[in-house]
Scaffold this active site. Structure first.
Site, mmCIF file in Angstrom:
data_model
loop_
_atom_site.group_PDB
_atom_site.id
_atom_site.type_symbol
_atom_site.label_atom_id
_atom_site.label_comp_id
_atom_site.label_asym_id
_atom_site.label_seq_id
_atom_site.Cartn_x
_atom_site.Cartn_y
_atom_site.Cartn_z
ATOM 1 N N ARG A 224 -35.869 14.613 -12.573
ATOM 2 C CA ARG A 224 -35.322 14.166 -13.848
ATOM 3 C C ARG A 224 -36.337 14.530 -14.923
ATOM 4 N NH1 ARG A 224 -35.815 8.179 -14.469
ATOM 5 N NH2 ARG A 224 -37.465 8.824 -15.884
ATOM 6 N N HIS B 85 -34.825 8.374 -18.163
ATOM 7 C CA HIS B 85 -33.656 7.823 -17.471
ATOM 8 C C HIS B 85 -32.473 7.768 -18.432
ATOM 9 C CE1 HIS B 85 -30.964 5.115 -15.381
ATOM 10 N NE2 HIS B 85 -31.072 4.234 -16.363
ATOM 11 N N TYR C 154 -45.085 5.619 -17.180
ATOM 12 C CA TYR C 154 -45.202 5.526 -15.716
ATOM 13 C C TYR C 154 -45.380 6.861 -14.999
ATOM 14 C CZ TYR C 154 -40.139 6.270 -16.300
ATOM 15 O OH TYR C 154 -38.913 6.754 -16.664
#
Lengths: 379, 327
Positions: free
Chosen positions: A268, A272, A281
């Protein structure tokens, strides 16, 4: 590097290296032998326009035109490769970022944006392209795809040997969904019923902020094996390999051979959703590692090496993408808020006294407001 | 007319539906060779085969989730949840998927799925086998929630539920499975819209008892006992919680001026609260006493040796009748 397993895994099925060299595999290369220069350009166009759509939608969210957007950036090969392997009679159950599959199925992509603009919970008729509505609850639709496949078995459209008739379902979900009970139950139901369903897991390494290591201590495709389902891992950024393994799995399903679990190992590249912040993160180095494995660049490198494309064609595609972007922006801005009674419609298929009464009350209530703008004077 | 138990009448209704529509399927745990733990599907697997009377894996979300997929494909699945307390693994599929699909698809997808749930107590069962979770589903837009009280209704209503274009939660009062009644097996089931219509189970003039499912028989016993003391009680069998037949309720209470609602589920935030509120709004100037509720306490379903203290039996309902009439 956060991924729990290396993409250089010996089990990884790859037909195109990150630099665009073909890999010859006697098991899968024959499945792409018929893909000529025209087919490769078609795949490239699908991926490029999907990315353009995704980029436009992200910008529209930033401009306040959409409430939210879930990017498909980086997953174009997994989606276009698998989607192109499906037949029109196959039924597709997407999760919520399968914009590339939607494009391949022929859906007018701006319909997807109706949901993200907050004017529709769905946006299209699933029957039009055998492409179900997006499902937001993680993994729920794996069971719907399995039940639908059980219906196909009862309808006698599995294993007849007629390629125009035999059908299967394919359900898309992510690495996070493999932890859901529904997904595991779907694998059980599909296995014991030998249902014609392909479980297409896009392992994009991140479930919002949680790496795949928070979901599993074994490679995800091995979970499928535990259910007695043929399972494999494919390079999800290799459109040719994704096409090859999916065509094999769908063929098995349609012919009565039962389910398959495919783990497409991808990334990805975006957030998100537009509400997410991946810098909290994951590392820039990791993102760069995957940018170097971009699925679109990879196919372009192959096409150039094989003289399957020229500058004129690329320039034409660029113009098409620009026009497509303009079309997306204009269409979204023209989407209007539905009238209030939209809220009350289709709660039930038949009459329902409570909803019918509340709708009548609300309409009467609204009529008590006088439109003062028509009569008010200036200040 | 044929004398049947409630379980037998539902079995006959399921058989009729399987005969009349090849798209009807039964799905559940142990519903095949065993005929279900309450034998409601007895003999159907033998006569219709394993493709139509399906023994499923032991997974409730899986049962309902695959039923949704089958319904999308044009089937009319009838799922059996073995016991009330085992429905919760399927709660997400029921409330977030089954209930909303017609709405979110703008009416393009119908999900004519029936979920049969043996519910209620009074059978001396162990934990999780005696619950009444119907209000949770009535609170969910998109679902229809019904419960038959008699064999005749069991036979007709299961067929109406299967014919309904909407998902139906079909709550079967397991404590009444062996109660007998007359059933006209030649009668047509009636249109699915009839599912939402309440029934005057006994006419009366002094007070209305509102009941459904297992408490209808209790209410009729209460009316019998009260009649011996000169009190005339009307019993309304709701049959359906969603939709709710407010018109029949209000018409009855306007005549009697008193109302007691009886159900096995906990009173707190239960169906009785909604019924009392609606009756109060519709009948305020006709009411001679507050609408009273009799039901379970706000405790988990108790151990079976205490369930008769927990359940709304004859004495507790009569007590509420006395309180309402002497208000």
């Amino acid at each position: 590097m956060s991924q729990s397993t290396s993409p250089d895994d010996v089990d990884l099925i790859q037909l195109l290296t990150p630099t665009g060299q073909r890999v010859d595999r006697p098991d899968y290369s024959p499945r792409i032998a018929h893909l000529d220069a025209t087919a490769l350009r078609g795949m490239y166009r699908d991926m490029l326009l999907t990315r353009r759509f995704d980029t436009e939608a992200t910008a529209l969210q930033r401009q306040g035109e959409l409430g939210l957007w879930a990017q498909s950036l980086g997953q174009e090969a997994a989606q276009v490769g698998s989607g192109r392997a499906a037949s029109p009679q196959d039924m597709i159950f997407p999760a919520y970022r399968e914009h590339g599959v939607a494009f391949v199925r022929g859906l007018e992509l701006t319909k997807i944006l109706r949901q993200f603009r907050g004017i529709d919970h769905g946006g299209w008729d699933p029957k039009d392209h055998n492409f179900h509505l997006y499902t937001l609850v993680i993994g729920s639709h794996t069971l719907h795809a399995t039940g639908y496949a059980m219906g196909m078995q009862r309808d006698g459209v599995v294993g007849t040997g007629d390629p125009q008739r035999d059908a299967a379902t394919m359900v898309y979900f992510g690495d996070g969904a493999t932890s859901q009970g529904d997904t595991n139950e779907a694998l059980v139901f599909a296995a014991v019923n030998n249902a014609p369903v392909v479980f297409f897991c896009q392992n994009n390494q991140w479930a919002i902020s949680e790496p795949t290591s928070r979901q599993s201590r074994v490679p995800l495709y091995r979970r499928g094996q535990g259910f007695g389902i043929p399972s494999l891992r494919v390079d999800g950024n290799d459109v040719l390999a994704c096409y090859a393994v999916t065509s094999e799995a769908l063929e098995r399903a349609r012919s009565g051979g039962g389910p398959t679990f495919i783990e497409a190992f991808t990334y990805r590249m975006g957030a998100h959703t537009t509400s997410d912040d991946p810098t909290r993160y994951r590392s820039a180095a990791e993102e760069q590692y995957w940018r170097d494995r971009d699925p679109i660049d990879r196919l372009l490198a192959l096409m150039k090496a094989e003289d399957a494309v020229d500058d004129a064609w690329l320039a034409e595609l660029d113009e098409e993408a620009t026009a497509f972007g303009e079309h997306i922006r204009t269409t979204v801005r023209s989407f209007e808020r539905p009238s209030s009674d939209f809220m009350f419609r289709n709660v039930y298929a038949g009459p329902h006294a409570i909803v019918d009464d509340e709708r009548a009350w609300f309409e009467a209530y609204q009529r008590t407001f006088v439109d003062v703008s028509a009569t008010a004077g200036g200040h | 007319m044929t004398t049947l138990t409630l379980a037998g009448a539902i079995n006959a209704g399921l058989r009729r539906a399987l005969e009349n529509d090849p798209k009807v399927l039964l799905m559940g745990e142990d519903i095949g060779a065993l005929g279900g733990v309450f034998r409601v599907t007895d003999g159907l697997h033998k006569d219709f085969g394993g493709e139509r009377v399906v023994d499923t894996p032991l997974a409730e979300a899986g049962i309902v989730g695959t039923a949704i997929g089958l319904a999308m494909r044009g089937y009319r699945p009838v799922c059996e949840i073995q016991f009330d307390g085992f429905i919760f693994p399927a709660f997400d599929q029921i409330t977030t998927q089954l209930a909303k699909m017609h709405y979110r698809s703008q009416g393009r997808i119908n999900l004519p799925v029936v979920i049969r749930v043996p519910y209620g107590g009074g059978i001396g069962a162990i934990e999780h086998h005696s619950e009444s979770p119907e209000a949770l589903f009535a609170h969910t837009p998109g679902l229809r929630v019904v419960s038959p009280a008699t064999p005749a209704d069991g036979f007709a209503m299961i067929q109406q539920a299967i014919a309904s274009p909407d998902p139906v939660l079909f709550f079967e009062p397991k404590g009444r499975y062996w109660d007998k009644g007359e059933v006209d097996l030649d009668a047509a089931a009636g249109a699915p819209e009839g599912l939402g219509v309440a029934r005057i189970a006994r006419a009366g003039t002094d007070l209305t008892i509102v009941a459904y499912g297992p408490t209808v028989a209790t209410a009729l016993k209460v009316a019998e006992a009260a009649a011996a003391e000169g009190t005339s009680i009307e019993v309304v069998d709701l049959r359906s919680l969603s939709p709710l037949d407010t018109a029949t309720l209000a018409e009855s209470v306007r005549r009697t001026g008193h109302c007691v609602v009886v159900h096995e589920a906990p009173v707190f935030f239960g169906a009785g609260a909604e019924i009392a509120a609606r009756i109060t709004e519709a009948c305020f100037f006709h009411l001679e006493a507050p609408v009273l509720r009799v039901g379970g306490f706000h405790v988990p379903y108790p151990v079976s040796k205490l369930e008769h203290d927990y359940l709304p039996g004859l004495d507790r309902v009569l007590d509420a009748v006395d309180r309402a009439l002497s208000y």
